[in-house]
Design an enzyme around this catalytic site. Structure first.
Site: not given
Length: 262
Positions: A41, A110, A144
């Site tokens: 990330e 995300k 994540c």
């Protein structure tokens, strides 16, 4: 498909240096027979860089993408990497997949932002399932914290994702995610899950590494420690098909009972 996981924090704040790290890793991954390299990330800029996130953010088709495409074509493998994506006034925490031919195959923003730091610097994405075809496999992208929610991973399973790539910046004390949650997600959704973490101290965060490639049997094909590593693991379509035939989770679902969950 041999897959390489680059566990590294690179050089936070220096895109030039991080592209060099990515280039060197791509060379080693290709030499090891990998068809795909996945980086963590926010790899291109660093994660805990404060207001530099907005300053350094680039569009998905910006100069960084062109440089990564050149690296991918020169080494003959696909690359997934995390970066801050600018779209007008919004900045997204994004991950992009570029093919060995240099084509931009997929870009994911995300959807589940973690903590005050991310909410202060990013706008959440709104598309939970982003996929691309690569080497006969359906590749999904997630970042994540997203993988800690069962719903979006199940959405990927129902959409046919074979390999879920999860660039990550996870920190102490959440080692449980890498050690337990990721293998369970792979098992309950019958897919491979590649979890690629950052390492070391960065601002207020202490990233723990433990990157892993988990198979649909819930077993890690490869797993890192806390330091910088380049992992190699195989995604086997034949084994995936056998596992899906033997495991009844997706077939035994009763969606009519689950409406209240949404």
């Amino acid at each position: 498909m041999r897959t390489a996981l680059l566990q590294s924090s690179g050089r936070p704040g220096s895109v030039v240096e991080n592209l060099k790290v990515l280039d060197e890793a791509a060379g080693r991954a290709a030499a090891g027979g990998a068809a795909l390299l996945a980086a963590p990330e926010m790899f291109l800029t660093g994660y805990a860089i404060g207001d530099d996130i907005g300053r350094l953010a680039e569009p998905a088709d910006g100069d960084w993408a062109d440089t990564v495409a050149e690296i991918a074509t020169r080494h003959g493998l696909a690359i997934t990497y995390g970066y801050p994506e600018r779209d007008g006034d919004a900045v997204h925490n994004s991950a992009q997949l570029i093919s060995a031919d240099g084509d931009r195959l997929a870009n994911y923003r995300k959807t589940h932002l973690f903590g005050d730091f991310e909410r202060a610097h990013f706008t959440p994405g709104e598309q939970p399932v982003v996929q691309a075809e690569l080497s006969g496999l359906t590749i999904g992208l997630m970042i994540c914290y997203d993988v800690e929610f069962p719903e979006p991973v199940r959405a990927h399973a129902l959409a046919g994702t074979d390999l879920l790539l999860v660039p990550t910046a996870n920190m102490h004390p959440f080692e449980l995610v890498a050690e337990s949650v990721v293998p369970v997600r792979a098992w309950e959704n019958q897919m491979y899950v590649a979890y690629i973490n950052r390492i070391g101290q960065e601002g207020e965060f202490d990233f723990f590494g433990l990157s892993t490639l988990a198979g649909p049997d819930g077993v890690a094909r490869t797993k890192a420690g806390p330091g910088e590593e380049l992992l190699l693991g195989d995604v086997d379509p034949a084994f995936l098909a056998e596992s899906r035939a033997a495991n009844p989770y997706l077939r035994d679902r009763r969606p009519g009972l689950y409406g209240s969950l949404a």
